[in-house]
Design a protein around this motif. Sequence first.
Motif, PDB file in Angstrom:
ATOM      1  N   TYR A  79       0.851  -1.193   0.000  1.00  0.00           N
ATOM      2  CA  TYR A  79       0.000   0.000   0.000  1.00  0.00           C
ATOM      3  C   TYR A  79       0.881   1.234   0.000  1.00  0.00           C
ATOM      4  N   VAL A  80       0.641   2.104  -0.972  1.00  0.00           N
ATOM      5  CA  VAL A  80       1.469   3.301  -1.103  1.00  0.00           C
ATOM      6  C   VAL A  80       0.599   4.537  -0.916  1.00  0.00           C
ATOM      7  N   ASN A  81       1.123   5.470  -0.149  1.00  0.00           N
ATOM      8  CA  ASN A  81       0.386   6.681   0.180  1.00  0.00           C
ATOM      9  C   ASN A  81       1.082   7.890  -0.423  1.00  0.00           C
ATOM     10  N   PRO A  82       0.848   8.208  -1.692  1.00  0.00           N
ATOM     11  CA  PRO A  82       1.593   9.303  -2.318  1.00  0.00           C
ATOM     12  C   PRO A  82       1.151  10.659  -1.773  1.00  0.00           C
ATOM     13  N   ALA A  83       2.043  11.643  -1.857  1.00  0.00           N
ATOM     14  CA  ALA A  83       1.749  12.971  -1.322  1.00  0.00           C
ATOM     15  C   ALA A  83       0.987  13.818  -2.330  1.00  0.00           C
ATOM     16  N   ASN A  84       1.117  13.497  -3.611  1.00  0.00           N
ATOM     17  CA  ASN A  84       0.470  14.320  -4.624  1.00  0.00           C
ATOM     18  C   ASN A  84       0.242  13.498  -5.891  1.00  0.00           C
ATOM     19  N   GLU A  85      -0.346  14.175  -6.879  1.00  0.00           N
ATOM     20  CA  GLU A  85      -0.685  13.495  -8.135  1.00  0.00           C
ATOM     21  C   GLU A  85       0.540  12.866  -8.782  1.00  0.00           C
ATOM     22  N   LYS A  86       1.629  13.630  -8.808  1.00  0.00           N
ATOM     23  CA  LYS A  86       2.830  13.159  -9.498  1.00  0.00           C
ATOM     24  C   LYS A  86       3.386  11.909  -8.834  1.00  0.00           C
TER      25      LYS A  86
END
Lengths: 328, 585
Positions: free
Chosen positions: A6-13
Motif C-alpha cells: 500500500y502506497v500513500n503518495p503525497a500528490n498526483e505526481k
Amino acid sequence: MKAFAYVNPANEKEAVAALKVEGVALPIAGGQDLLARMKDYIDEPDRLVNVKGLDATVTATPDGGLKIGSAVKIIDLFENAQVAKLYPALNAAAIEVGTPQIRHQATVGGNINQRPRCWYFRNEEFVCYKKGGSRCFAVNGENQYHAIFGNEGPSHIVHPSSLAVPFVAYGARFRVLGPGGEREIPAADFFTMPTLQNVLKENVLGDEDILTHVILPAPGNVKSGHYEVRYKQSHDWPLAFTTVVLTMNGSRIGSARVVLGAVAPIPWRSKPAEDALAGKPLNEQTAAAAGEAAVSEAKPMSGNAYKVQIAKAAVKRAIMNAAGLKTV
Amino acid sequence: MMAPAVFPGGNTRQGAQEETGNLADGFAKAAHIVEQTYSTHVITHVCLETHGCVCEWDGDKLTAWISTQAVIQSAQQFAQALGIPQTNVRCITQYMGGGFGSKFGPDAQGIICAKLAKAANAPVKLMLDRKEEHLDTGNRPSATAKIKAGVSADGTLTAFDAQSWGTGGAGAGSGFPLPYIYNFPNRKRVHRDVYINAGQQRAMRAPGHPQGCFLTEILMDELADRVKMDPVAFRVKNLPPAGPNAMWAQYFAEGAKRFGWDKRHPTGGDPAPGPIKTGMGVSAHRWGGAGRGSHAHVDIMSDGSVVVKCGTQDIGTGTRTIVAIVAAETLGLPVSAIKPEIGDSILPFSGGSGGSTTAASVTPAIRVTTMDALDALCAKVAPTLGVAATDLVAEGGRIHVKGNASKGLAWKDACKLIGTEPISVDGQWQDGLSGAGTSGVQFAEATVDLETGIVKVTRILAMQDCGLIVDKLTAEHQALGGVIAAINFALFEDRLLDRVTGQMVNPNMEWYLLAGMSDVPKIDIVLNNMPERGVIGIGEPPTVSTASAIANAVRNATGVTIRSLPLHPHKVLAAIEQEKAGGTN
C-alpha cells in the motif's frame, strides 16, 4: 484476497510514479469497486496506490463551468449547490448511485473508472475476454442485464458508471495525468468500445495514468433532464437510464445530446434521438418520438429485448424531466 | 440438451400421486375449463448471518458457538461425526441471524471447523462466505404444474387435473401441496422430482406451501373471471368447511372491508390514464404449528430471583422474550424479573426450531414448570400466612390470599421463606396448552408501470391467527418478516443458473436481489387472538400467500396474467406485448 503493498503518495505526481511497478499496481480511492473485485479474486494487485488525497474540490472555471476533482465524494457532488444549479441532471444522477453508505465513500473518479458489473466478469470461474479469456459467456448465457446497443462484440458488457452518462451529455472533458504529463480528453472519447486488442479495459487510461479532474463547460442556454429505471427502488443497478441536454432555440429545441446508460459498453449517445429532437417543440409527443428513435437501432441479445422498451421509456421520461413535465 | 443420467432410470423420480372423486364426471359438470401452466422458481435462504461456527476444544470436550436453529441436535450431529460422546459436546446459540429452515446442524463446515480447531489446538472460526452460502446451504425447490381445472356455471369448482414437476437439486425432493386449500371435489395430481446438478433444497419457511399456493391461487383468479365472479366471493364459495383452523371465510370478509376491496376495479386492467396501473389481489394459506416434547427447569432463589431454563433457541422469532413473558405472568412478576436461559445444549431438552413449532412446544413447558415452582413456593409461604397453599395466588409482585390482596407478602419477602435450598423444579410440555392449525388471508395492492414493467407493491394486509397470542409485538413481527420475505419471492429473489455451465451467475447480494427499505410497502397485520386454542406457531404461515396476492394484484392492474414468478420486468413487458399482439393472455 491476495496480500498487497500500500502506497500513500503525497500528490498526483507521486501517485503516477507509484503506479510504475513490477507486477500490477492499481489506484484506490473509495474502494467500493476495487475491494470487492479483490475479495472475489477478479483483481490481484501487488500494489495499491491511495488516490483519496487527490483534489477533492469543486471549483468554478473562468468560463462559467466547474472543475471537479476526481477524489470528490459522490455525496459531496450531490450536495454541491453549483452542481445542482448548473447541471441538474448530474445532480439527479449522483443521488441515484448505490446507497447512502456508498455515496459517502465512493468518489467521482472511482465511479467513472469502475469495472463492469457483468456477472461472468465478476465470477472468477468464468475466464471471459475481459479476464484474458477467449469468449463472452453472456452471448449464449444469461444476458438479461447486458447490452442492447454496440453489440458487435467481442464483449457485451454495459458500462457501469452512472456519472459518465451526464458527463458525456454535458460535454465534459477529463483531465488525465500520466508519466508523459497532463492531457485533456473529451468525456465521449474517454470510453472505448471493446475490440480484441483493448477488451481488457473500458477506457483510454494507461496503466500509469490517473484521472485527476472532470471539467464541465458552462452549460449555456440548455434544459437538461435525467431518468433512471431500476427494478429495486434503491441499491440496485439501473436497467437503463438517460441524460438529455437540450440547447433551446426559443420554445423549440435547437440541438440535443441524448446519452443512454446501462445499455452499451460505453455511455451511448443516440444520434437518431438527437435528430428526432432538433427543431421540435419540447413536449410529450416530441419526447415519445425521440424515445422511439433512440431504440430504432437497438440490437438486443437473446434475453434482453425487454431493455429496449425500458430504454425507450427512459429517453422519453428524461426529456419530459428536462421539459419540467410529469414523467409518469 | 439432454443431461447425462446420474441416477438409475434417469434423473427424475416419481413423487406424490393423488386421486379423489371422478375426474371425467367433474369435467362433465364444468361450464368453463382453464388449462394453463404455472410455475415458481428456486430461491435460496440467503441468511444474513451465513452458516458457520466457532469451535474450541478443552481436551476431548468440544464447545461450538454455532449459528443454528437446533442446539441440541447440532451437539448430537457433532458427536456422531467426530466419534465422541454427545455429553462431550456443547453447542451455544444465543442469537442467530436467520436460518429459515436451513440451519439444523453443523454441516460440513461445522465438522471441518471442529477438526481444524482440534488440529490447531486453538479456537477456530469458520463462517461461509456469501457465495458458498448461496450455493450449498439449501434452497426452496422450484415448482411447475400443468393444470386443467373446471368450474360450473354457478362458480362451483368441479375438477382439477395436474401434472407437476419441481427440482430440489441433485437427488432431492420437490414436493408441495396441490391443489391448495380450495375444494375441488374431483381431482388428480401426479408429481415428479427432477434432479439437476445444483445445490440441494432444504426446508425453507413453510416448505412447499408458497409454491402450491401460487400455482392454485393464480388459477383461482382465472376461474373466477370465467364465471364473472369477484375473486373473494369465488374463493369463499369454494372453501372447505369453516373451523377453528379454517377461518378463511371470516378473514376474506373482514379483510376485504379493511382493505377497501370494494374499490377494486374489475379484472381487465386499470382504466386510469397514464402508464402506472394499480390493482388488488387476494390469496389464502394454512399451516400447522403444533408443539411437542420440550422440557424446562425453573429455579426460584431465596433472594427472589428466578431463572427459567430450556434448551430451545431464539432464531430471531422472540423465543427468549416469550419464555420470560410466560414465566413472569405465571409468577405475577414483571418480565424483567425473569432470567431466561436458552440457546445452550446443556439445558433441558427442546427440539429444533422448525415447522413453527417452537412457541407451542416451549411455552407449555415453561408454564407447567413455573406453575409447579409457584406451588412449591406457596407451600413454603402458606404456614406464615396461616392459610392453605391452594388459597394463594401470585400477582402484582406479591403472594397473597385469593380475593384478599392485603393479606400476603411481597415477592422478595415470600422468597426469604425458601431457605437455603432453592426451589428447583423440572417439567415438560403437556397437552392442552397448545394447538395446531392456522389459517390466514392476505390482500395486496400493487402498481405496474406499463412502459417499464416495474412492479411496486404498495400495500399488504395480512389476516392471521396463531391461537393464543403470547406476545403481540413478536407475533406481528413474525408476520411482517414473513410478508417481506414473500415480497422478495414475488419480485426479486431468483437463483439464476448459467444455461450452458449450470453455474449460479448471481451468488452474491448484488444480482441476487432483496428488497430494501424503499421496496417494502405499508404492511398491516391483523392478528385474531384465539386463546381457547392454546399457543400455535406463527413463523411460517404469513410468508405463504403474499406472492400469490401480489401476482393477482398485478393481473388486476394490467389485465394480463403472469403465471410464473418472479414478476421481473422482462416477464411483465413480455406478457403485455403478447396481450397487445392478441395473445392468449
